[in-house]
Design a protein around this motif. Structure first.
Motif, PDB file in Angstrom:
ATOM      1  N   SER A  22      48.844  75.317  30.453  1.00 10.93           N
ATOM      2  CA  SER A  22      49.088  76.881  30.454  1.00 10.93           C
ATOM      3  C   SER A  22      48.067  77.331  31.701  1.00 10.93           C
ATOM      4  N   LEU A  23      46.969  76.515  31.968  1.00 11.20           N
ATOM      5  CA  LEU A  23      45.674  75.979  32.642  1.00 11.20           C
ATOM      6  C   LEU A  23      45.838  76.181  33.914  1.00 11.20           C
ATOM      7  N   GLU A  24      47.041  75.557  34.096  1.00  9.37           N
ATOM      8  CA  GLU A  24      47.057  74.818  36.073  1.00  9.37           C
ATOM      9  C   GLU A  24      46.296  74.057  35.670  1.00  9.37           C
ATOM     10  N   SER A  25      45.712  73.210  34.460  1.00  9.67           N
ATOM     11  CA  SER A  25      44.893  72.619  35.095  1.00  9.67           C
ATOM     12  C   SER A  25      44.538  71.440  35.171  1.00  9.67           C
ATOM     13  N   THR A  26      44.790  70.600  36.658  1.00 11.66           N
ATOM     14  CA  THR A  26      45.049  69.171  37.016  1.00 11.66           C
ATOM     15  C   THR A  26      44.518  68.201  36.106  1.00 11.66           C
ATOM     16  N   TYR A  27      43.484  68.226  35.799  1.00 13.51           N
ATOM     17  CA  TYR A  27      42.903  67.263  35.531  1.00 13.51           C
ATOM     18  C   TYR A  27      42.818  67.405  34.048  1.00 13.51           C
ATOM     19  N   LEU A  28      42.924  68.083  33.444  1.00 15.60           N
ATOM     20  CA  LEU A  28      43.003  68.498  32.202  1.00 15.60           C
ATOM     21  C   LEU A  28      44.096  67.561  31.850  1.00 15.60           C
ATOM     22  N   THR A  29      45.271  68.345  32.630  1.00 16.50           N
ATOM     23  CA  THR A  29      46.595  67.549  31.754  1.00 16.50           C
ATOM     24  C   THR A  29      47.063  65.663  32.157  1.00 16.50           C
ATOM     25  N   ALA A  30      45.971  65.732  33.196  1.00 16.66           N
ATOM     26  CA  ALA A  30      45.916  63.751  33.208  1.00 16.66           C
ATOM     27  C   ALA A  30      45.214  63.484  32.288  1.00 16.66           C
ATOM     28  N   ARG A  31      44.172  63.895  31.756  1.00 16.47           N
ATOM     29  CA  ARG A  31      43.440  63.402  30.737  1.00 16.47           C
ATOM     30  C   ARG A  31      44.985  63.815  29.257  1.00 16.47           C
ATOM     31  N   ALA A  32      44.947  64.420  28.832  1.00 21.08           N
ATOM     32  CA  ALA A  32      45.929  64.504  28.238  1.00 21.08           C
ATOM     33  C   ALA A  32      46.903  63.685  28.396  1.00 21.08           C
ATOM     34  N   LEU A  33      47.735  63.836  28.697  1.00 12.67           N
ATOM     35  CA  LEU A  33      48.868  62.955  29.822  1.00 12.67           C
ATOM     36  C   LEU A  33      48.277  61.238  28.589  1.00 12.67           C
ATOM     37  N   VAL A  34      47.122  60.865  29.819  1.00  6.76           N
ATOM     38  CA  VAL A  34      46.215  59.546  29.362  1.00  6.76           C
ATOM     39  C   VAL A  34      46.627  59.392  27.614  1.00  6.76           C
ATOM     40  N   GLY A  35      46.377  60.452  27.079  1.00  9.17           N
ATOM     41  CA  GLY A  35      45.514  60.457  25.253  1.00  9.17           C
ATOM     42  C   GLY A  35      47.116  60.097  24.790  1.00  9.17           C
ATOM     43  N   ALA A  36      48.094  61.171  25.516  1.00 11.55           N
ATOM     44  CA  ALA A  36      49.060  61.324  24.655  1.00 11.55           C
ATOM     45  C   ALA A  36      49.644  59.271  25.341  1.00 11.55           C
ATOM     46  N   ALA A  37      49.824  58.925  26.168  1.00 10.52           N
ATOM     47  CA  ALA A  37      50.045  58.061  26.421  1.00 10.52           C
ATOM     48  C   ALA A  37      49.865  56.256  25.633  1.00 10.52           C
ATOM     49  N   MET A  38      48.204  56.730  24.720  1.00  8.25           N
ATOM     50  CA  MET A  38      47.857  55.774  23.706  1.00  8.25           C
ATOM     51  C   MET A  38      48.594  56.231  23.217  1.00  8.25           C
ATOM     52  N   VAL A  39      48.672  57.380  22.726  1.00 14.42           N
ATOM     53  CA  VAL A  39      49.135  56.913  21.385  1.00 14.42           C
ATOM     54  C   VAL A  39      50.900  56.538  21.116  1.00 14.42           C
ATOM     55  N   HIS A  40      51.469  56.481  21.924  1.00 13.98           N
ATOM     56  CA  HIS A  40      52.582  56.174  22.718  1.00 13.98           C
ATOM     57  C   HIS A  40      52.276  54.451  22.313  1.00 13.98           C
ATOM     58  N   VAL A  41      51.729  54.540  23.032  1.00 19.09           N
ATOM     59  CA  VAL A  41      51.402  52.541  22.567  1.00 19.09           C
ATOM     60  C   VAL A  41      50.957  52.082  21.576  1.00 19.09           C
ATOM     61  N   GLU A  42      50.450  53.152  20.455  1.00 21.15           N
ATOM     62  CA  GLU A  42      50.131  52.349  19.260  1.00 21.15           C
ATOM     63  C   GLU A  42      51.429  52.915  18.777  1.00 21.15           C
ATOM     64  N   LEU A  43      52.881  53.638  19.073  1.00 24.58           N
ATOM     65  CA  LEU A  43      53.671  53.455  18.516  1.00 24.58           C
ATOM     66  C   LEU A  43      54.497  52.728  18.973  1.00 24.58           C
ATOM     67  N   GLY A  44      54.334  52.028  19.931  1.00 22.68           N
ATOM     68  CA  GLY A  44      55.252  51.181  20.430  1.00 22.68           C
ATOM     69  C   GLY A  44      56.409  51.743  21.138  1.00 22.68           C
ATOM     70  N   ALA A  45      56.139  52.943  22.142  1.00 25.66           N
ATOM     71  CA  ALA A  45      57.463  53.674  22.214  1.00 25.66           C
ATOM     72  C   ALA A  45      56.456  53.025  24.514  1.00 25.66           C
ATOM     73  N   TRP A  46      57.486  52.405  23.929  1.00 24.31           N
ATOM     74  CA  TRP A  46      56.382  52.245  25.770  1.00 24.31           C
ATOM     75  C   TRP A  46      57.052  52.867  27.054  1.00 24.31           C
ATOM     76  N   GLU A  47      58.030  52.893  27.062  1.00 19.32           N
ATOM     77  CA  GLU A  47      59.262  53.974  27.648  1.00 19.32           C
ATOM     78  C   GLU A  47      58.464  55.606  28.033  1.00 19.32           C
ATOM     79  N   GLU A  48      57.552  55.332  26.879  1.00 12.65           N
ATOM     80  CA  GLU A  48      56.924  57.419  26.704  1.00 12.65           C
ATOM     81  C   GLU A  48      55.999  57.113  27.416  1.00 12.65           C
ATOM     82  N   ALA A  49      55.119  56.198  26.558  1.00 14.37           N
ATOM     83  CA  ALA A  49      53.991  55.688  27.279  1.00 14.37           C
ATOM     84  C   ALA A  49      54.375  55.364  28.996  1.00 14.37           C
ATOM     85  N   GLU A  50      54.735  54.405  29.626  1.00  6.34           N
ATOM     86  CA  GLU A  50      54.609  54.505  31.093  1.00  6.34           C
ATOM     87  C   GLU A  50      54.891  55.917  31.426  1.00  6.34           C
TER      88      GLU A  50
END
Length: 367
Positions: A63-91
């Motif tokens: 909503s903010l159109e913040s590239t930096y914050l979105t990138a940071r959140a995407l990395v965190g979301a990827a780590m959640v997917h790693v913990e869940l074993g959802a490799w395609e979503e993580a990548e």
């Protein structure tokens, strides 16, 4: 929350590469708060809470159109997917984060490093160790030019050591683990959990090289530090117990190794949850130890002869080793008892083409 929920943000992020950020201090502070809470939840092993918070952070960042914050959140979301074993979503999320980082005028180093590290974890859990190695080598190359990133370099060196073990390069793994341990000792002291984790990796590398006495000393030292730092009910203590179980199994102490691994599984279930990636890896190691104990002399496999030659050829004959390296392997092998040789061969059979390092690297930096 479905694992697909967070992955949707990767597609949204693809359309954000050319926008200008819109000022909204209150909304930006809210996004930052969501991110910090999500990181804390993930560090504490509460993946469900972390998933909800990262999804909220992604919504605010988009909503903010913040590239930096979105990138940071995407990395965190990827780590959640790693913990869940959802490799395609993580990548998917990691690659979207890297694309966003590339679009910024000034590359956010920590986010890029975390994204590359997360991508390496995905490769590890797929058994694509050469690709994981490339990620970590690239990271080390970027970090070597900055004297202020000693700790980050130690983390990556430790992670690369685990990959080298999986690639059957124990000598390189030992060197990297020593380097990582030295960095952590210098920065945090010899009684820190960071140093203990590097000792754990060193023990795995030494065991892979046949140096079982040294491996046992290293992992017992790691366990002593973990017990004093975080207690004998902690996740890290449980992870080190799993390494001890491996060393015991390679030493032919099957019953003891099985009990140690059972305790490790119990601690992982208690601290990380029954469905976490680390719990699953601990269970797999326990099953491998049970199989090795129940069938150490399977008729379908060679057993020890007077010199253990058949087992030695089985383990090392498939490699194109230099004379010096082959001699080192032979010297280590000759120091093992027949039971230790059989246990090592059985563990080797179970691990061929199987799994990533027993304790997958983490993208989290020491706090």
């Amino acid at each position: 929350m479905s694992t697909r929920t967070i992955a949707i943000a990767a597609a949204l992020a693809a359309g954000m590469l050319n926008f200008s950020p819109r000022a909204s201090f209150g909304q930006e502070a809210l996004a930052e708060a969501f991110l910090e809470s999500a990181e804390s939840a993930l560090h504490a092993g509460n993946t469900a809470k972390a998933a909800r918070l990262y999804a909220a952070a992604l919504g605010e960042a988009y909503s903010l159109e913040s590239t930096y914050l979105t990138a940071r959140a995407l990395v965190g979301a990827a780590m959640v997917h790693v913990e869940l074993g959802a490799w395609e979503e993580a990548e998917q999320n990691v690659r979207a984060a890297l694309a966003l980082c590339e679009a910024l005028d000034e590359m956010p180093r920590e986010e890029r490093e975390a994204a590359l590290n997360c991508l390496a974890i995905v490769y590890c859990d797929r058994g694509q160790f050469e690709q994981a190695e490339a990620c970590y080598v690239k990271l080390l190359g970027e970090l070597e030019s900055d004297d202020d990133v000693d700790i980050a370099r130690g983390i990556v060196a430790n992670d690369l050591a685990l990959v080298k073990i999986a690639l059957d390069e124990p000598d390189a793994a030992i060197e990297l683990a020593h380097a990582a341990a030295q960095i952590m000792e210098e920065n945090y002291g010899e009684t820190s959990a960071h140093y203990a984790q590097c000792l754990d990796t060193l023990a795995q590398a030494l065991a892979a090289n046949g140096n079982l006495d040294e491996a046992r000393h290293a992992i017992q030292q790691s366990l002593k530090i973990c017990a004093a730092d975080s207690g004998e009910e902690s996740a890290q203590y449980g992870a080190s117990l799993l390494t001890l179980a491996k060393v015991q199994g390679l030493a032919g102490e099957h019953a003891t190794a099985e009990r140690t691994a059972e305790r490790s599984v119990e601690l992982q279930e208690k601290t990380r949850g029954a469905t976490s990636r680390m719990t699953d890896l601990a269970r797999q190691e326990l099953e491998a130890l049970r199989d090795a104990r129940s069938a150490p002399g399977d008729a379908g496999h060679p057993t020890a002869d007077d010199g253990g030659e058949a087992l030695f050829v089985e383990m090392f004959g498939r490699h194109d080793l230099s004379p010096d390296l082959l001699r080192q392997r032979r010297e280590s092998w000759d120091r093992l008892t027949p039971d230790q040789r059989r246990a090592a061969a059985e563990m080797f059979r179970r691990s061929i083409g199987a799994r990533p390092p027993s304790r997958a690297p983490t993208a989290s930096r020491p706090k």
